[in-house]
Each structure stands twice: as structure tokens, then as C-alpha cells.
Write a protein that holds these residues in place. Structure first.
Motif, PDB file in Angstrom:
ATOM      1  N   ALA A 248      30.297  49.953 -63.562  1.00  0.00           N
ATOM      2  CA  ALA A 248      30.956  48.808 -64.167  1.00  0.00           C
ATOM      3  C   ALA A 248      29.014  47.789 -64.266  1.00  0.00           C
ATOM      4  O   ALA A 248      29.384  46.898 -65.698  1.00  0.00           O
ATOM      5  N   ASP A 249      28.175  48.614 -63.920  1.00  0.00           N
ATOM      6  CA  ASP A 249      26.616  48.296 -64.268  1.00  0.00           C
ATOM      7  C   ASP A 249      26.499  48.327 -65.482  1.00  0.00           C
ATOM      8  O   ASP A 249      25.866  47.393 -66.593  1.00  0.00           O
ATOM      9  N   ILE A 250      26.786  50.051 -66.247  1.00  0.00           N
ATOM     10  CA  ILE A 250      26.551  50.313 -66.943  1.00  0.00           C
ATOM     11  C   ILE A 250      26.858  49.665 -68.331  1.00  0.00           C
ATOM     12  O   ILE A 250      26.688  48.836 -70.055  1.00  0.00           O
ATOM     13  N   TYR A 251      27.892  48.966 -68.153  1.00  0.00           N
ATOM     14  CA  TYR A 251      29.157  48.208 -69.008  1.00  0.00           C
ATOM     15  C   TYR A 251      28.254  46.808 -68.916  1.00  0.00           C
ATOM     16  O   TYR A 251      29.141  46.308 -70.395  1.00  0.00           O
ATOM     17  N   GLN A 252      28.444  46.577 -68.174  1.00  0.00           N
ATOM     18  CA  GLN A 252      28.156  45.080 -67.790  1.00  0.00           C
ATOM     19  C   GLN A 252      26.710  45.161 -68.762  1.00  0.00           C
ATOM     20  O   GLN A 252      26.818  44.063 -69.705  1.00  0.00           O
ATOM     21  N   ARG A 253      25.916  45.709 -68.321  1.00  0.00           N
ATOM     22  CA  ARG A 253      24.320  45.756 -69.780  1.00  0.00           C
ATOM     23  C   ARG A 253      24.737  45.294 -70.299  1.00  0.00           C
ATOM     24  O   ARG A 253      23.567  45.250 -71.474  1.00  0.00           O
ATOM     25  N   ASN A 254      25.048  46.422 -71.108  1.00  0.00           N
ATOM     26  CA  ASN A 254      25.432  46.792 -73.057  1.00  0.00           C
ATOM     27  C   ASN A 254      26.398  46.030 -73.391  1.00  0.00           C
ATOM     28  O   ASN A 254      26.129  45.686 -74.321  1.00  0.00           O
ATOM     29  N   GLY A 256      27.858  43.220 -72.215  1.00  0.00           N
ATOM     30  CA  GLY A 256      27.737  41.926 -72.013  1.00  0.00           C
ATOM     31  C   GLY A 256      28.420  40.587 -71.074  1.00  0.00           C
ATOM     32  O   GLY A 256      28.507  39.763 -70.929  1.00  0.00           O
ATOM     33  N   SER A 257      29.598  41.666 -70.573  1.00  0.00           N
ATOM     34  CA  SER A 257      30.559  40.467 -70.233  1.00  0.00           C
ATOM     35  C   SER A 257      31.227  41.603 -68.800  1.00  0.00           C
ATOM     36  O   SER A 257      30.831  43.130 -68.914  1.00  0.00           O
ATOM     37  N   PRO A 258      31.653  41.464 -67.925  1.00  0.00           N
ATOM     38  CA  PRO A 258      32.776  42.268 -66.472  1.00  0.00           C
ATOM     39  C   PRO A 258      33.048  43.076 -67.309  1.00  0.00           C
ATOM     40  O   PRO A 258      33.911  43.486 -68.128  1.00  0.00           O
ATOM     41  N   MET A 259      33.017  44.249 -66.625  1.00  0.00           N
ATOM     42  CA  MET A 259      34.139  45.368 -66.644  1.00  0.00           C
ATOM     43  C   MET A 259      34.873  44.769 -66.676  1.00  0.00           C
ATOM     44  O   MET A 259      35.871  44.314 -65.799  1.00  0.00           O
ATOM     45  N   PRO A 260      36.411  45.395 -67.602  1.00  0.00           N
ATOM     46  CA  PRO A 260      38.008  44.436 -67.081  1.00  0.00           C
ATOM     47  C   PRO A 260      37.858  45.796 -65.348  1.00  0.00           C
ATOM     48  O   PRO A 260      38.012  46.849 -65.008  1.00  0.00           O
ATOM     49  N   ASP A 261      39.195  44.617 -65.524  1.00  0.00           N
ATOM     50  CA  ASP A 261      39.530  45.610 -64.232  1.00  0.00           C
ATOM     51  C   ASP A 261      40.720  46.705 -64.419  1.00  0.00           C
ATOM     52  O   ASP A 261      41.455  46.563 -64.946  1.00  0.00           O
ATOM     53  N   LEU A 262      40.492  48.175 -63.834  1.00  0.00           N
ATOM     54  CA  LEU A 262      40.352  49.535 -64.473  1.00  0.00           C
ATOM     55  C   LEU A 262      41.980  49.398 -63.470  1.00  0.00           C
ATOM     56  O   LEU A 262      42.738  50.404 -64.246  1.00  0.00           O
ATOM     57  N   SER A 263      41.793  48.881 -62.393  1.00  0.00           N
ATOM     58  CA  SER A 263      43.344  49.120 -61.450  1.00  0.00           C
ATOM     59  C   SER A 263      44.717  48.181 -62.772  1.00  0.00           C
ATOM     60  O   SER A 263      46.120  48.937 -62.444  1.00  0.00           O
ATOM     61  N   GLN A 264      44.438  47.674 -63.460  1.00  0.00           N
ATOM     62  CA  GLN A 264      45.817  47.449 -63.696  1.00  0.00           C
ATOM     63  C   GLN A 264      46.708  48.675 -65.280  1.00  0.00           C
ATOM     64  O   GLN A 264      47.110  48.767 -65.560  1.00  0.00           O
ATOM     65  N   PHE A 265      45.244  49.344 -65.556  1.00  0.00           N
ATOM     66  CA  PHE A 265      46.026  50.758 -66.235  1.00  0.00           C
ATOM     67  C   PHE A 265      46.497  51.928 -64.889  1.00  0.00           C
ATOM     68  O   PHE A 265      46.800  52.498 -65.694  1.00  0.00           O
ATOM     69  N   ALA A 266      46.162  51.617 -63.789  1.00  0.00           N
ATOM     70  CA  ALA A 266      46.610  52.484 -62.300  1.00  0.00           C
ATOM     71  C   ALA A 266      48.426  53.046 -63.213  1.00  0.00           C
ATOM     72  O   ALA A 266      49.064  52.998 -63.364  1.00  0.00           O
ATOM     73  N   ALA A 267      48.402  54.471 -62.365  1.00  0.00           N
ATOM     74  CA  ALA A 267      49.175  55.007 -63.457  1.00  0.00           C
ATOM     75  C   ALA A 267      50.807  54.222 -62.150  1.00  0.00           C
ATOM     76  O   ALA A 267      50.444  54.067 -60.745  1.00  0.00           O
ATOM     77  N   LYS A 268      51.960  53.744 -62.334  1.00  0.00           N
ATOM     78  CA  LYS A 268      52.330  53.326 -61.715  1.00  0.00           C
ATOM     79  C   LYS A 268      53.474  54.115 -61.165  1.00  0.00           C
ATOM     80  O   LYS A 268      53.779  55.114 -61.447  1.00  0.00           O
TER      81      LYS A 268
END
Length: 268
Positions: A248-254, A256-268
Motif C-alpha cells: 500500500a505504501d509503494i502504491y501511495q507514493r507512486n 498519489g492516491s490510497p491503494m484500493p481495498d483489495l478485499s472487494q476482489f476476494a473470491a466469494k
């Protein structure tokens, strides 16, 4: 003689089958990487902020940083294999790369060919254009020239949704799409929001802005199929680095916005 011939054919088929099975069973990319002491990671360096080169021609971006951390944690040297969107899969399947870390979106079509890890990030795909362009929705694309990377995620998303009369112009990579929008060759482009923002920031005189969003798509590390040891290692590594916030830190720094919530893509 006929029975002997049939038996010989069956025996040969069994031997061939066993050989093929043995080849698959003993395929172990993780062991090969560690024995080589180097991991070959395919990265698109023409897709900022995920991959790019700086003024010193050094690779940087979120995917580059992710690859560096991964190689360090694996205890091997990193070799970046430069790719474009269209040749990511060919480079992987021909063994030129051990894995793909290049904002590689997960799609059913790609899953038929390669194996994906759990997502380590996500992109919101948007349509962006100069402020002077009156575009608010898909319907406004009629009569417009809209750039996409040929065969890439933006092409797959936009093409079936675009209204009749939309002129979808396909280019080989993000760099040529960017050049087309900056030069005025096209009216708009479909791309990840992070790339649209980066292009707008780098070309302030063009007054580029995001017009509307199409869809959030997760991306993951791509590897060849039938590599259970490597897949497990990568999934465990992603889980640890999602939990500790490093990705998430790598994503934010590069980006410029917060990492999307990856839990929304978890297998149902």
C-alpha cells in the motif's frame, strides 16, 4: 502381429504420457530461480506510474519497487525484462521472464493461458480528455477518436461498451497512446486513472482531465501454469505485504492516491 503392434502403440502412448506428466510434475520455476540466483521479472517501463525510466534512465515506479522488494525477500538478484502490454504474455510463455509484474489485470481470457496470484493492486479505468472536450459519459464518445492500447485491458473494456460511431484508435503501448493524446492525434484516451493523472501532470498545457470511470480492475503477478511452489510463495508474500502495508505504501507514493481495498476482489 496386429496384437503386438497395438500393444506397442499403447505402451508408447503410456510412456509418452508418463514423460509429459513427469515434465509437468517436475516443473519448478521457484527452484530454478533460486538455483540461478536471479529472478527475471517482466515490467512495462512505458506505463507510469507503474513503470517508467527517470532522467538517469533508471527504472522506477510502483511495479519496479514491488519487483525489487520481491527479489530481495526471495534472496535473489533482480533482472528487469522490459515489455509492453501486448508482449507480456509471449515473453512469459517463452521463458524470457519468470513472472510478469506490469499492472497485469486479471481477465478470464488471460486466465486461460497464464496463472495469476492474488491481487497486489487495482486500477480504475477511465476515459480522459482535454477539458475542452464535451464528454461526460459513454454516449458522448460518438464521433470521437479514442485511443487505447491494442488488445490490452482498456481495449477489452471500452470496445464492447462504446456507442456506434466511436472511432477506437489502437496503439502498441501506453507511450504511443500518450503521444497521440498530447499531439492531438486523438480526442480522448481510455487508461488507468493513475496513468491519466500522470499524463495530465506531465503535460499541464493540454488541460487533460478524467471524464468518467468505467470499472475497477484488480491486477496480479502472472506466472506460467502448473507452478504450484512459485504460486504459493508469491501468494504468501503478497498476503504478508498487504497486511503489513508495504504494498500500500509503494502504491501511495507512486500513484498519489490510497491503494484500493483489495478485499472487494476476494473470491466469494
Amino acid at each position: 502381429m496386429k496384437n503386438l503392434l497395438n500393444f506397442t502403440k499403447k505402451a508408447a502412448a503410456v510412456v509418452l504420457g508418463v514423460a509429459c506428466f513427469a515434465q509437468v510434475a517436475h516443473a519448478d520455476a521457484l527452484a530454478d530461480i533460486k538455483a540461478r540466483k536471479k529472478v527475471l521479472i517482466a515490467i512495462d517501463l512505458g506505463a507510469p506510474p507503474f513503470g517508467r525510466t527517470n532522467a538517469k534512465l533508471e527504472p522506477e515506479g510502483s511495479d519496479v519497487e514491488t519487483a525489487k522488494v520481491l527479489a530481495k525477500d526471495m534472496g535473489v538478484e533482480l533482472e528487469i525484462v522490459q515489455v509492453t502490454g501486448p508482449n507480456r504474455i509471449p515473453f512469459l510463455m517463452t521463458g524470457k521472464a519468470d513472472m510478469v509484474i506490469a499492472s497485469f489485470s486479471i481477465t478470464p481470457e488471460r486466465q486461460k493461458v497464464v496463472a495469476f496470484t492474488q491481487p497486489y493492486g487495482a486500477s480504475q479505468f477511465v476515459v480522459a480528455a482535454p477539458k475542452s472536450e464535451s464528454i461526460k459519459s459513454l454516449n458522448d464518445l460518438t464521433g470521437k477518436r479514442v485511443a487505447v492500447v491494442r488488445g490490452n485491458m482498456q481495449d477489452s473494456l471500452l470496445t464492447p461498451l462504446a456507442p456506434k460511431g466511436t472511432n477506437i484508435v489502437r496503439f502498441d503501448d501506453d507511450a504511443t497512446v500518450t503521444a497521440a493524446i498530447v499531439s492531438g492525434q486523438v480526442d480522448a484516451f481510455c487508461t488507468p486513472n493513475s496513468l491519466a493523472s500522470a499524463v495530465a501532470k506531465q503535460n499541464p498545457s493540454k488541460n487533460l482531465e478524467t471524464k468518467f470511470a468505467i470499472k475497477d480492475i484488480p491486477y496480479a503477478i502472472g506466472i506460467r501454469k502448473n507452478e504450484p511452489a512459485l504460486e504459493k510463495w508469491l501468494n504468501d508474500w503478497i498476503a504478508v505485504n498487504v497486511k503489513n502495508g508495504k504494498l500500500a505504501d509503494i502504491y501511495q507514493r507512486n500513484v498519489g492516491s490510497p491503494m484500493p481495498d483489495l478485499s472487494q476482489f476476494a473470491a466469494k
